[in-house]
Design a protein around this motif. Structure first.
Motif, PDB file in Angstrom:
ATOM      1  N   GLY A   1       0.781  -1.227   0.000  1.00  0.00           N
ATOM      2  CA  GLY A   1       0.000   0.000   0.000  1.00  0.00           C
ATOM      3  C   GLY A   1       0.814   1.278   0.000  1.00  0.00           C
TER       4      GLY A   1
ATOM      5  N   SER B   1       0.693   3.220  -5.350  1.00  0.00           N
ATOM      6  CA  SER B   1      -0.520   2.837  -6.066  1.00  0.00           C
ATOM      7  C   SER B   1      -0.146   2.331  -7.452  1.00  0.00           C
ATOM      8  CB  SER B   1      -1.462   4.037  -6.200  1.00  0.00           C
ATOM      9  OG  SER B   1      -0.808   5.095  -6.904  1.00  0.00           O
TER      10      SER B   1
ATOM     11  N   ILE C   1      -9.393  -5.741  -4.691  1.00  0.00           N
ATOM     12  CA  ILE C   1      -9.097  -4.967  -3.478  1.00  0.00           C
ATOM     13  C   ILE C   1      -8.108  -3.849  -3.822  1.00  0.00           C
ATOM     14  CG2 ILE C   1      -9.560  -6.831  -1.842  1.00  0.00           C
ATOM     15  CD1 ILE C   1      -5.992  -6.031  -2.628  1.00  0.00           C
ATOM     16  N   HIS C   2      -8.015  -2.904  -2.912  1.00  0.00           N
ATOM     17  CA  HIS C   2      -7.031  -1.830  -3.009  1.00  0.00           C
ATOM     18  C   HIS C   2      -6.098  -1.961  -1.805  1.00  0.00           C
ATOM     19  CE1 HIS C   2      -9.156   0.194  -6.267  1.00  0.00           C
ATOM     20  NE2 HIS C   2     -10.281  -0.065  -5.621  1.00  0.00           N
TER      21      HIS C   2
ATOM     22  N   GLN D   1      -4.340  -0.004  -0.230  1.00  0.00           N
ATOM     23  CA  GLN D   1      -4.425   1.077   0.756  1.00  0.00           C
ATOM     24  C   GLN D   1      -5.609   0.925   1.701  1.00  0.00           C
ATOM     25  OE1 GLN D   1      -4.055   1.536  -2.519  1.00  0.00           O
ATOM     26  NE2 GLN D   1      -2.184   2.745  -2.855  1.00  0.00           N
ATOM     27  N   ASP D   2      -6.589   0.091   1.327  1.00  0.00           N
ATOM     28  CA  ASP D   2      -7.748  -0.113   2.194  1.00  0.00           C
ATOM     29  C   ASP D   2      -7.329  -0.779   3.497  1.00  0.00           C
ATOM     30  OD1 ASP D   2      -9.268   0.952   0.209  1.00  0.00           O
ATOM     31  OD2 ASP D   2     -10.230  -0.919  -0.406  1.00  0.00           O
ATOM     32  N   SER D   3      -7.893  -0.306   4.598  1.00  0.00           N
ATOM     33  CA  SER D   3      -7.496  -0.815   5.913  1.00  0.00           C
ATOM     34  C   SER D   3      -7.793  -2.305   6.067  1.00  0.00           C
ATOM     35  CB  SER D   3      -8.200  -0.028   7.024  1.00  0.00           C
ATOM     36  OG  SER D   3      -9.615  -0.131   6.895  1.00  0.00           O
ATOM     37  N   LYS D   4      -8.885  -2.784   5.454  1.00  0.00           N
ATOM     38  CA  LYS D   4      -9.227  -4.208   5.580  1.00  0.00           C
ATOM     39  C   LYS D   4      -8.132  -5.097   4.995  1.00  0.00           C
ATOM     40  CE  LYS D   4     -14.273  -3.833   5.630  1.00  0.00           C
ATOM     41  NZ  LYS D   4     -15.535  -4.206   4.936  1.00  0.00           N
ATOM     42  N   PHE D   5      -7.561  -4.656   3.875  1.00  0.00           N
ATOM     43  CA  PHE D   5      -6.497  -5.435   3.242  1.00  0.00           C
ATOM     44  C   PHE D   5      -5.160  -5.203   3.929  1.00  0.00           C
ATOM     45  CE2 PHE D   5      -3.164  -5.908  -0.062  1.00  0.00           C
ATOM     46  CZ  PHE D   5      -3.286  -7.267  -0.260  1.00  0.00           C
ATOM     47  N   SER D   6      -4.859  -3.958   4.274  1.00  0.00           N
ATOM     48  CA  SER D   6      -3.566  -3.647   4.879  1.00  0.00           C
ATOM     49  C   SER D   6      -3.359  -4.398   6.193  1.00  0.00           C
ATOM     50  CB  SER D   6      -3.425  -2.136   5.113  1.00  0.00           C
ATOM     51  OG  SER D   6      -4.413  -1.661   6.009  1.00  0.00           O
ATOM     52  N   LYS D   7      -4.459  -4.705   6.895  1.00  0.00           N
ATOM     53  CA  LYS D   7      -4.345  -5.453   8.149  1.00  0.00           C
ATOM     54  C   LYS D   7      -3.931  -6.901   7.906  1.00  0.00           C
ATOM     55  CE  LYS D   7      -7.621  -2.733  10.880  1.00  0.00           C
ATOM     56  NZ  LYS D   7      -8.935  -2.727  11.579  1.00  0.00           N
TER      57      LYS D   7
END
Length: 290
Positions: A50, A53, A66-67, A69-75
């Motif tokens: 992240g 880009s 998914i992206h 940078q999204d918090s759901k993925f970054s976790k």
């Protein structure tokens, strides 16, 4: 089972196309990113974490776009850079408890997760030792321990064994091998010999592309009958090096040297075939095919 798909990823810095349409699918296991500096390894890792880009393309997690940078993925991502940032005056346990708090691990589970992580990296006996007294290898293991605190499903490690002695390198890779049974582990490295026994696949990168992908055994099998060695005099050595792709040169005696050669034809009347090694793979594909 987790599946990470990278589809036609492109990234440009100014006029330079750094990534040129990467297209790979990863499942649990260790994937070794191998390439020269500037091949695009760090850019790919920074996209997945992240930090950067993409210009074009998409990333799918279990078939869903998914992206990073999204918090759901970054976790779900754990990242270990070359230089592990640590607080030298913290003990191993205090440092991991602090990071567990930052990562949002439930308070009642923090100490248990810290102890489990220390056990997995074989540092439970050093839980109260200050990090400033840790060796380089122990610091790298603490880096892995912090990745295990929040059950990251995808672990990305940049040049993980730089500066480690052979024993610590083996210990470190054994840890990665163990955790990769349920996680996707992506690592970049220049040390080919280290990845032969843990890599599910090797991804050879050059000029922003993955030019070859496969298990170590499969990739090495493609070099059978291409790797030779021969004893030559010092006078013959420059001519061999000028006409063939060559690897290691070992001194036999004062006048004779043994040279390793990559060639589709027999390079010398006295040359004999050798069993391919991962260093040969690097030379063949990343220094230009013979």
């Amino acid at each position: 089972m987790i599946e990470l798909s990278i589809r036609n990823i492109r990234k440009r810095f100014g006029k330079k196309q750094v990534l040129q349409g990467l297209d790979i699918t990863l499942t649990p296991g260790v994937y070794a990113l191998v390439g020269k500096n500037g091949a695009g390894k760090s850019t790919l890792m920074q996209i997945l974490t992240g930090i950067l880009s993409v210009d074009e393309g998409e990333i799918l997690l279990n078939g869903v776009k998914i992206h990073p940078q999204d918090s759901k993925f970054s976790k779900m991502i754990g990242y270990l850079p070359q230089d592990t940032p640590i607080y030298k005056n913290f003990s191993a346990e205090k440092f991991l408890c602090y990071l567990a708090t930052v990562k949002g691990v439930e308070k009642k589970k923090r100490l248990e997760k810290v102890k489990q992580s220390l056990e997995m990296v074989n540092l439970e006996k050093n839980s109260h030792t200050l990090l400033k007294n840790f060796s380089g290898g122990m610091k790298r293991r603490i880096g892995i321990a912090q990745l295990l605190l929040d059950d990251s499903a995808i672990i990305i490690v940049d040049e993980p064994t730089v500066g480690l002695d052979p024993k610590e390198r083996i210990r470190f890779y054994n840890i990665l091998s163990t955790i990769s049974k349920e996680k996707i582990v992506i690592l970049s490295t220049h040390i080919m010999s280290d990845i032969s026994f843990i890599s599910k696949e090797i991804l050879l990168m050059r000029d922003g592309k993955i030019i070859k992908q496969g298990s170590p055994q499969h990739l090495l099998s493609e070099l059978e009958k291409f790797v030779w060695s021969v004893d030559v005099t010092l006078e013959e050595l420059p001519e061999i090096q000028a006409h063939f792709q060559t690897g290691a040169v070992k001194k036999v005696d004062h006048y004779v040297h043994n040279i390793r050669i990559l060639s589709k034809i027999k390079p010398h009347e006295k040359a004999k075939l050798e069993i391919p090694e991962l260093e040969d793979l690097y030379l063949y594909y990343l220094d230009g095919e013979c």
